[in-house]
Design a protein around this motif. Structure first.
Motif, short mmCIF file in Angstrom:
data_model
loop_
_atom_site.label_atom_id
_atom_site.label_comp_id
_atom_site.label_asym_id
_atom_site.label_seq_id
_atom_site.Cartn_x
_atom_site.Cartn_y
_atom_site.Cartn_z
N SER A 179 -6.51 -4.28 -9.15
CA SER A 179 -6.41 -4.84 -10.20
C SER A 179 -4.88 -5.46 -10.51
O SER A 179 -4.69 -6.56 -11.04
CB SER A 179 -6.66 -3.80 -11.44
OG SER A 179 -5.86 -2.69 -11.07
N ALA A 180 -4.00 -4.70 -9.86
CA ALA A 180 -2.63 -5.36 -9.76
C ALA A 180 -2.36 -6.76 -9.19
O ALA A 180 -1.94 -7.72 -9.42
CB ALA A 180 -1.63 -4.39 -9.34
N GLN A 209 0.64 -0.98 0.09
CA GLN A 209 -0.05 0.13 -0.03
C GLN A 209 0.76 1.17 -0.04
O GLN A 209 0.44 2.48 -0.57
CB GLN A 209 -1.06 0.06 1.11
CG GLN A 209 -0.34 0.24 2.54
CD GLN A 209 -1.23 0.20 3.74
OE1 GLN A 209 -2.18 -0.53 3.84
NE2 GLN A 209 -0.91 1.44 4.86
N ARG A 254 -7.63 0.49 -4.62
CA ARG A 254 -7.09 0.98 -6.05
C ARG A 254 -6.01 -0.02 -6.73
O ARG A 254 -5.86 -0.04 -7.78
CB ARG A 254 -6.85 2.57 -6.26
CG ARG A 254 -5.32 2.63 -5.29
CD ARG A 254 -4.66 3.85 -5.71
NE ARG A 254 -3.51 4.05 -5.05
CZ ARG A 254 -3.15 4.57 -3.87
NH1 ARG A 254 -4.04 5.01 -3.34
NH2 ARG A 254 -1.68 4.29 -3.58
N GLN A 255 -5.53 -0.74 -5.72
CA GLN A 255 -4.43 -1.78 -6.30
C GLN A 255 -4.92 -2.82 -6.64
O GLN A 255 -4.44 -3.92 -6.93
CB GLN A 255 -3.32 -1.71 -5.15
CG GLN A 255 -2.47 -0.12 -5.02
CD GLN A 255 -1.64 -0.27 -3.80
OE1 GLN A 255 -1.97 -0.65 -2.69
NE2 GLN A 255 -0.30 -0.06 -4.03
N ILE A 267 -2.75 -3.93 0.44
CA ILE A 267 -3.18 -3.09 -0.66
C ILE A 267 -4.16 -2.01 -0.04
O ILE A 267 -5.06 -2.31 0.75
CB ILE A 267 -3.41 -3.70 -1.94
CG1 ILE A 267 -4.66 -4.62 -1.61
CG2 ILE A 267 -2.17 -4.34 -2.51
CD1 ILE A 267 -5.07 -5.23 -3.06
N GLU A 325 3.65 1.43 -1.62
CA GLU A 325 4.56 1.52 -2.97
C GLU A 325 3.72 2.20 -4.17
O GLU A 325 2.48 2.11 -4.14
CB GLU A 325 4.95 0.11 -3.29
CG GLU A 325 5.57 -0.76 -2.17
CD GLU A 325 7.03 -0.31 -2.10
OE1 GLU A 325 7.53 0.84 -2.94
OE2 GLU A 325 7.81 -0.62 -1.11
N ALA A 326 4.46 2.23 -5.34
CA ALA A 326 3.82 2.66 -6.61
C ALA A 326 2.58 1.71 -7.04
O ALA A 326 2.84 0.38 -6.75
CB ALA A 326 4.78 3.00 -7.71
N ASP A 327 1.57 2.12 -7.83
CA ASP A 327 0.45 1.21 -7.87
C ASP A 327 1.12 -0.06 -8.73
O ASP A 327 0.49 -1.15 -9.08
CB ASP A 327 -0.69 1.81 -8.88
CG ASP A 327 -1.40 2.63 -7.42
OD1 ASP A 327 -1.03 2.53 -6.48
OD2 ASP A 327 -2.26 3.38 -7.81
N ASP A 328 1.98 0.16 -9.46
CA ASP A 328 2.64 -1.03 -10.44
C ASP A 328 3.67 -1.72 -9.91
O ASP A 328 4.23 -2.64 -10.46
CB ASP A 328 3.04 -0.33 -11.78
CG ASP A 328 4.40 0.32 -11.53
OD1 ASP A 328 4.88 0.82 -10.21
OD2 ASP A 328 5.06 0.98 -12.36
#
Length: 276
Positions: free
Chosen positions: A146-147, A110, A143-144, A140, A112-115
Motif C-alpha cells: 500500500s505504501a 523491506q 505488507r508494504q 518490499i 525499513e519501517a512500513d512508513d
C-alpha cells in the motif's frame, strides 16, 4: 548463447559482518560469488547478459559492481545503491551519471519501517532520479504494497520495477492481500515487475512448481507480458534451487505463450526498462 537477459542477480565477496543477512540457514551462499561463477550458468541457459543489483547498501558496493562491469561485458547494467535520503543526493547522482553502466538504484525498503516510503527525505531522493533518467527497484514485503502504491502514484513519470513480485508469503499459501495490492499497483503505467525471488519465499527444501503457479497466474494476469521481466536472484536462489531449475520452471509455465510474449519477458522488457 541466446539473447536472454537476467534482470536481477548479485555478486559479492562474502563478509560475515557486512552480509549478516546470510545467516547459517543459508550456508550454501556463505562464500564468494563472482562473474566467473555466473558466466557458465548464463551460457548454459541461453543468456547473453545480466543486470547486477547491489546486495549491500553502500556506495562502495556500487563502485565494486562498476569495477566488475568494466571487466565483464556480459554485465549489461547495474542497479546501485546511493543514500536517497541524503541532502546532497543530486550531487551523488551527478557523480554516478558519468558511468554508463549504472541504470538505476534501489533501497532495501523491506528492512525499513512500513512508513519509510512516505519519508520526505526519501521522496526527495526519488524525485531526483528522474533528472538523470534512472530507474528505481522497489524491494518490499507484500505488507508494504500500500505504501508502494502511494509512491508510484506520487511519481507518475518515474519508471519503477517491483523486485521479487513484492515477496508474497508463498510458504503459507496466503495470497489474498498480496493479490489485492498487485491488482491496485498494476493500474499505474510506470510500474513493471520482476519474476524473481519466488523460490526463496516458498519452502526451500520442498517447493514444487505448483506452489508458485497461483502467484505466477496473478502477476501474468495483471502485468501481462508487456510489463514482466525475468530475474534469477542468483546466487540467493541457491538456498532453494539452482539456476537451471528456476529458468526451467518459468519456461514450463510460459510454454503456452506466444514466442513474441516470451521474448518480451526473457529480454525485451529488461532491455528497454534499463536501456541496456
Amino acid at each position: 548463447m541466446g539473447n536472454r537477459i537476467d534482470s536481477h542477480q548479485h555478486f559479492w565477496k562474502f563478509d560475515p559482518v557486512r552480509d549478516s543477512w546470510i545467516d547459517d540457514s543459508m550456508q550454501k551462499i556463505q562464500r564468494d560469488f563472482l562473474p566467473e561463477d555466473l558466466l557458465p550458468l548464463l551460457q548454459q541457459n541461453q543468456f547473453s547478459g545480466c543486470v547486477a543489483v547491489h546486495a549491500s547498501q553502500s556506495e562502495e558496493e556500487t563502485e565494486f559492481l562498476l569495477d566488475l562491469a568494466s571487466k565483464n561485458d556480459f554485465i549489461k547494467g547495474i542497479v546501485g545503491w546511493v543514500d536517497l535520503r541524503a541532502s546532497n543526493i543530486e550531487e551523488r547522482l551527478n557523480y554516478f551519471s558519468s558511468f554508463k553502466n549504472i541504470k538505476g538504484f534501489r533501497h532495501v525498503v523491506q528492512g525499513e519501517a512500513d512508513d519509510f516510503m512516505f519519508r520526505e527525505d526519501f521522496r526527495n531522493g526519488i524525485s531526483a532520479l528522474k533528472m538523470f533518467n534512472y530507474t528505481y527497484d522497489i524491494l518490499i514485503f507484500h505488507r508494504q504494497l500500500s505504501a508502494a502504491i502511494n509512491l508510484v502514484k506520487h511519481f507518475p513519470d518515474q519508471p519503477f520495477v517491483i523486485d521479487h513480485i513484492a515477496k508474497p508469503d508463498i510458504k503459507s499459501g496466503d495470497i489474498a492481500s498480496w493479490k489485492k495490492g498487485i491488482e491496485e499497483i498494476v493500474k499505474y503505467e510506470n510500474v513493471s515487475c520482476k519474476i524473481s525471488g519466488m523460490v526463496t519465499e516458498a519452502h526451500w527444501n520442498s517447493w514444487k512448481p505448483s506452489d508458485l503457479k497461483p502467484y505466477l497466474d496473478v502477476i501474468f494476469e495483471n502485468f501481462t507480458a508487456n510489463k514482466l521481466m525475468f530475474g534469477s536472484d542468483w546466487p540467493v536462489l541457491n538456498v532453494a534451487s539452482d539456476y537451471s531449475e528456476v529458468v526451467q520452471t518459468l519456461e514450463d509455465y510460459m510454454s503456452q505463450l506466444s514466442t513474441e510474449d516470451q521474448n518480451k519477458i526473457w529480454f525485451e522488457n529488461a532491455s528497454s526498462f534499463y536501456k541496456l
